[in-house]
Design a protein around this motif. Sequence first.
Motif, PDB file in Angstrom:
ATOM      1  N   ALA A 158      43.936  25.434  50.224  1.00  0.00           N
ATOM      2  CA  ALA A 158      43.484  26.792  49.915  1.00  0.00           C
ATOM      3  C   ALA A 158      43.161  26.932  48.427  1.00  0.00           C
ATOM      4  O   ALA A 158      42.186  27.593  48.058  1.00  0.00           O
ATOM      5  N   MET A 159      43.976  26.323  47.572  1.00  0.00           N
ATOM      6  CA  MET A 159      43.753  26.479  46.122  1.00  0.00           C
ATOM      7  C   MET A 159      42.467  25.784  45.659  1.00  0.00           C
ATOM      8  O   MET A 159      41.681  26.372  44.929  1.00  0.00           O
ATOM      9  N   PHE A 217      36.769  26.283  44.266  1.00  0.00           N
ATOM     10  CA  PHE A 217      35.374  25.997  44.617  1.00  0.00           C
ATOM     11  C   PHE A 217      34.588  27.295  44.768  1.00  0.00           C
ATOM     12  O   PHE A 217      33.467  27.405  44.269  1.00  0.00           O
ATOM     13  N   ALA A 218      35.165  28.287  45.422  1.00  0.00           N
ATOM     14  CA  ALA A 218      34.480  29.568  45.600  1.00  0.00           C
ATOM     15  C   ALA A 218      34.216  30.242  44.255  1.00  0.00           C
ATOM     16  O   ALA A 218      33.149  30.835  44.050  1.00  0.00           O
ATOM     17  N   HIS A 219      35.155  30.127  43.336  1.00  0.00           N
ATOM     18  CA  HIS A 219      34.981  30.746  42.018  1.00  0.00           C
ATOM     19  C   HIS A 219      33.897  30.052  41.197  1.00  0.00           C
ATOM     20  O   HIS A 219      33.344  30.667  40.271  1.00  0.00           O
ATOM     21  N   LEU A 220      33.571  28.804  41.519  1.00  0.00           N
ATOM     22  CA  LEU A 220      32.471  28.132  40.823  1.00  0.00           C
ATOM     23  C   LEU A 220      31.174  28.923  40.987  1.00  0.00           C
ATOM     24  O   LEU A 220      30.370  29.004  40.052  1.00  0.00           O
ATOM     25  N   PHE A 221      30.976  29.509  42.161  1.00  0.00           N
ATOM     26  CA  PHE A 221      29.751  30.250  42.438  1.00  0.00           C
ATOM     27  C   PHE A 221      29.720  31.602  41.724  1.00  0.00           C
ATOM     28  O   PHE A 221      28.701  32.270  41.708  1.00  0.00           O
ATOM     29  N   GLN A 222      30.847  31.965  41.152  1.00  0.00           N
ATOM     30  CA  GLN A 222      30.928  33.178  40.345  1.00  0.00           C
ATOM     31  C   GLN A 222      30.887  32.828  38.859  1.00  0.00           C
ATOM     32  O   GLN A 222      31.120  33.677  38.006  1.00  0.00           O
ATOM     33  N   GLY A 223      30.634  31.544  38.549  1.00  0.00           N
ATOM     34  CA  GLY A 223      30.521  31.098  37.173  1.00  0.00           C
ATOM     35  C   GLY A 223      31.841  30.789  36.493  1.00  0.00           C
ATOM     36  O   GLY A 223      31.884  30.583  35.285  1.00  0.00           O
ATOM     37  N   LYS A 224      32.917  30.727  37.239  1.00  0.00           N
ATOM     38  CA  LYS A 224      34.249  30.481  36.662  1.00  0.00           C
ATOM     39  C   LYS A 224      34.692  29.068  37.024  1.00  0.00           C
ATOM     40  O   LYS A 224      34.949  28.760  38.185  1.00  0.00           O
ATOM     41  N   VAL A 225      34.793  28.200  36.013  1.00  0.00           N
ATOM     42  CA  VAL A 225      35.198  26.812  36.240  1.00  0.00           C
ATOM     43  C   VAL A 225      36.679  26.619  35.928  1.00  0.00           C
ATOM     44  O   VAL A 225      37.393  25.972  36.675  1.00  0.00           O
ATOM     45  N   PHE A 226      37.140  27.192  34.824  1.00  0.00           N
ATOM     46  CA  PHE A 226      38.508  26.966  34.375  1.00  0.00           C
ATOM     47  C   PHE A 226      39.362  28.216  34.565  1.00  0.00           C
ATOM     48  O   PHE A 226      38.954  29.315  34.218  1.00  0.00           O
ATOM     49  N   HIS A 227      40.535  28.007  35.122  1.00  0.00           N
ATOM     50  CA  HIS A 227      41.505  29.072  35.376  1.00  0.00           C
ATOM     51  C   HIS A 227      42.817  28.692  34.698  1.00  0.00           C
ATOM     52  O   HIS A 227      43.163  27.522  34.636  1.00  0.00           O
ATOM     53  N   ARG A 228      43.544  29.686  34.254  1.00  0.00           N
ATOM     54  CA  ARG A 228      44.889  29.400  33.712  1.00  0.00           C
ATOM     55  C   ARG A 228      45.820  28.970  34.826  1.00  0.00           C
ATOM     56  O   ARG A 228      46.633  28.078  34.661  1.00  0.00           O
ATOM     57  N   ASP A 229      45.704  29.647  35.959  1.00  0.00           N
ATOM     58  CA  ASP A 229      46.510  29.334  37.141  1.00  0.00           C
ATOM     59  C   ASP A 229      45.718  29.806  38.346  1.00  0.00           C
ATOM     60  O   ASP A 229      45.593  31.004  38.574  1.00  0.00           O
ATOM     61  N   GLN A 239      46.867  32.567  40.562  1.00  0.00           N
ATOM     62  CA  GLN A 239      46.813  33.939  40.058  1.00  0.00           C
ATOM     63  C   GLN A 239      45.395  34.509  40.087  1.00  0.00           C
ATOM     64  O   GLN A 239      45.206  35.701  39.845  1.00  0.00           O
ATOM     65  N   SER A 240      44.405  33.676  40.374  1.00  0.00           N
ATOM     66  CA  SER A 240      43.018  34.144  40.467  1.00  0.00           C
ATOM     67  C   SER A 240      42.821  34.880  41.777  1.00  0.00           C
ATOM     68  O   SER A 240      43.594  34.699  42.728  1.00  0.00           O
ATOM     69  N   ASN A 241      41.793  35.696  41.841  1.00  0.00           N
ATOM     70  CA  ASN A 241      41.527  36.475  43.051  1.00  0.00           C
ATOM     71  C   ASN A 241      41.336  35.560  44.260  1.00  0.00           C
ATOM     72  O   ASN A 241      40.597  34.577  44.196  1.00  0.00           O
TER      73      ASN A 241
END
Length: 166
Positions: free
Chosen positions: A45-46, A51-63, A66-68
């Motif tokens: 799932a993580m 992968f889904a957040h890549l399409f929103q332009g977000k590559v790096f997350h702190r955790d 904790q992301s949507n």
Amino acid sequence: MTEREVNVIETIYYGFLIGLGATLAMDLWAVIQHRIWNLPLPNWAMPGRWFAHLFQGKVFHRDIAQSNAVPNELLLGWLFHYGVGVAYGILFLLIVGTEWLVNPDFLSAWIFALVTITAGWFILQPGMGLGWAGRNTPAPWKTRGLGLIAHTIFGLGLWGSGLWIG
């Protein structure tokens, strides 16, 4: 159809099969580790969320936890996992050629599989907030060692699938 087009189709077809077989071997190994040593099963799932957040332009997350959350992130993670495995199978055959299937050798499959861990160490893990090569995990060297073993199993799966096809 030209000979080159036939070769490309063969490479994709057989690469798909060996990549699928190698990924299945890796997943079987995860189940064996879970049953014998009580190691946790991968939570796809993580990576699906990442992968889904890549399409929103977000590559790096702190955790990444904790992301949507995203709809169907577990399914997306499994599809991502198998998609990468299949892509690696195709890439491997593009490098070594479909002639490898006539007499598959373990060494080339193993070296390739070990090289593929760099994508996890330097793209996926930092992207999910785990740091370069998992340095932000509770036991970085254990994480790295288990990853190397899993990718060795992936290499065995490439080789075994090549033997089965050939």
